[in-house]
Design a protein around this motif. Structure first.
Motif, PDB file in Angstrom:
ATOM      1  N   ALA A   1      -6.445  11.664  -0.271  1.00 17.09           N
ATOM      2  CA  ALA A   1      -6.712  10.973  -1.531  1.00 17.09           C
ATOM      3  C   ALA A   1      -8.135  10.426  -1.536  1.00 17.09           C
ATOM      4  O   ALA A   1      -8.834  10.454  -0.522  1.00 17.09           O
ATOM      5  CB  ALA A   1      -5.705   9.846  -1.717  1.00 17.09           C
ATOM      6  N   LEU A   2      -8.525   9.914  -2.667  1.00 17.84           N
ATOM      7  CA  LEU A   2      -9.861   9.340  -2.805  1.00 17.84           C
ATOM      8  C   LEU A   2      -9.938   7.920  -2.253  1.00 17.84           C
ATOM      9  O   LEU A   2     -11.026   7.405  -2.027  1.00 17.84           O
ATOM     10  CB  LEU A   2     -10.271   9.348  -4.271  1.00 17.84           C
ATOM     11  CG  LEU A   2     -10.385  10.724  -4.916  1.00 17.84           C
ATOM     12  CD1 LEU A   2     -10.669  10.582  -6.395  1.00 17.84           C
ATOM     13  CD2 LEU A   2     -11.481  11.533  -4.244  1.00 17.84           C
ATOM     14  N   GLY A   3      -8.812   7.282  -2.079  1.00 20.46           N
ATOM     15  CA  GLY A   3      -8.799   5.905  -1.604  1.00 20.46           C
ATOM     16  C   GLY A   3      -7.374   5.404  -1.472  1.00 20.46           C
ATOM     17  O   GLY A   3      -6.415   6.164  -1.530  1.00 20.46           O
ATOM     18  N   ASN A   4      -7.237   4.103  -1.321  1.00 24.66           N
ATOM     19  CA  ASN A   4      -5.926   3.478  -1.184  1.00 24.66           C
ATOM     20  C   ASN A   4      -5.319   3.167  -2.539  1.00 24.66           C
ATOM     21  O   ASN A   4      -6.034   2.902  -3.503  1.00 24.66           O
ATOM     22  CB  ASN A   4      -6.028   2.169  -0.394  1.00 24.66           C
ATOM     23  CG  ASN A   4      -6.347   2.411   1.055  1.00 24.66           C
ATOM     24  OD1 ASN A   4      -6.032   3.465   1.602  1.00 24.66           O
ATOM     25  ND2 ASN A   4      -6.974   1.432   1.692  1.00 24.66           N
ATOM     26  N   ILE A   5      -3.998   3.165  -2.578  1.00 26.66           N
ATOM     27  CA  ILE A   5      -3.263   2.738  -3.769  1.00 26.66           C
ATOM     28  C   ILE A   5      -2.451   1.520  -3.370  1.00 26.66           C
ATOM     29  O   ILE A   5      -1.631   1.599  -2.462  1.00 26.66           O
ATOM     30  CB  ILE A   5      -2.340   3.846  -4.298  1.00 26.66           C
ATOM     31  CG1 ILE A   5      -3.143   5.090  -4.653  1.00 26.66           C
ATOM     32  CG2 ILE A   5      -1.543   3.339  -5.493  1.00 26.66           C
ATOM     33  CD1 ILE A   5      -2.286   6.287  -4.998  1.00 26.66           C
ATOM     34  N   GLN A   6      -2.697   0.402  -4.053  1.00 26.49           N
ATOM     35  CA  GLN A   6      -1.964  -0.818  -3.762  1.00 26.49           C
ATOM     36  C   GLN A   6      -1.239  -1.274  -5.019  1.00 26.49           C
ATOM     37  O   GLN A   6      -1.788  -1.220  -6.114  1.00 26.49           O
ATOM     38  CB  GLN A   6      -2.906  -1.919  -3.279  1.00 26.49           C
ATOM     39  CG  GLN A   6      -3.517  -1.611  -1.928  1.00 26.49           C
ATOM     40  CD  GLN A   6      -4.309  -2.791  -1.401  1.00 26.49           C
ATOM     41  OE1 GLN A   6      -4.616  -3.735  -2.130  1.00 26.49           O
ATOM     42  NE2 GLN A   6      -4.633  -2.738  -0.123  1.00 26.49           N
TER      43      GLN A   6
ATOM     44  N   THR B   1       0.838  -1.185   0.000  1.00 27.70           N
ATOM     45  CA  THR B   1       0.000   0.000   0.000  1.00 27.70           C
ATOM     46  C   THR B   1       0.876   1.239   0.000  1.00 27.70           C
ATOM     47  O   THR B   1       1.762   1.385   0.841  1.00 27.70           O
ATOM     48  CB  THR B   1      -0.923   0.017   1.235  1.00 27.70           C
ATOM     49  OG1 THR B   1      -1.693  -1.183   1.247  1.00 27.70           O
ATOM     50  CG2 THR B   1      -1.847   1.210   1.206  1.00 27.70           C
TER      51      THR B   1
ATOM     52  N   THR C   1       1.440   5.186   0.544  1.00 29.19           N
ATOM     53  CA  THR C   1       0.855   6.226   1.377  1.00 29.19           C
ATOM     54  C   THR C   1       1.084   7.574   0.714  1.00 29.19           C
ATOM     55  O   THR C   1       2.151   7.835   0.160  1.00 29.19           O
ATOM     56  CB  THR C   1       1.493   6.230   2.775  1.00 29.19           C
ATOM     57  OG1 THR C   1       2.899   6.399   2.643  1.00 29.19           O
ATOM     58  CG2 THR C   1       1.205   4.931   3.499  1.00 29.19           C
TER      59      THR C   1
END
Length: 147
Positions: free
Chosen positions: A15-20, A8, A10
């Motif tokens: 942000a609009l959501g998580n980035i994985q 993930t 950071t």
């Protein structure tokens, strides 16, 4: 190959959501970065990689092992170098290139970039025999007399 868990990213800004990111993506980035360094002949691959390449599927993450423990991200790069290059200079260039590309593309900081030189590949030599004149000997004259 790295674990099957995604990493993930950071962000400092909301942000609009998580980035994985899948670990395989990081291995591909590191593999391409290492392969682009002058002096690297090729990356180490397995038998499965060789079979896949025979069928036209290029494996870009080969020769790279990613390990993630807690927040400690390490990359091991396994390479074959061209004959005649300075091994320490090329290894340092690989470390810098991999570190920079992963930082630039994912904003992840690596704790270690370990370069393992698996071997040296000599240059291909040209064939000394002329295929058009296999039986022509320089020691004989045109009429068959030995000089």
């Amino acid at each position: 190959m790295a674990e099957d868990t995604n990493i993930t990213l950071t962000a400092e800004e909301p942000a609009l959501g998580n980035i994985q990111v899948a670990p395989q993506v990081l291995e591909i980035i590191a593999g391409i970065a290492a392969n682009d360094v002058d002096g690297v002949a090729r990356m180490r691959g397995s038998l499965a990689n060789s079979v896949n390449e025979l069928f036209g599927r290029k494996e870009r993450g080969k020769g790279v092992k990613l390990s993630l423990t807690d927040d400690d991200l390490r990359v091991d790069v396994y390479v074959y170098l061209d004959y005649g290059v300075s091994v320490p200079k090329v290894a340092l260039a690989i470390q810098e290139q991999v570190k920079q590309q992963l930082l630039f593309m994912t904003d992840l900081h690596l704790s270690e970039v370990n370069v393992h030189v698996e071997g040296v590949i000599p240059e291909k030599t040209t064939q000394a025999v002329d295929p058009n004149n296999l039986f022509d000997d320089d020691d004989e004259s045109e009429d068959g007399d030995i000089k």
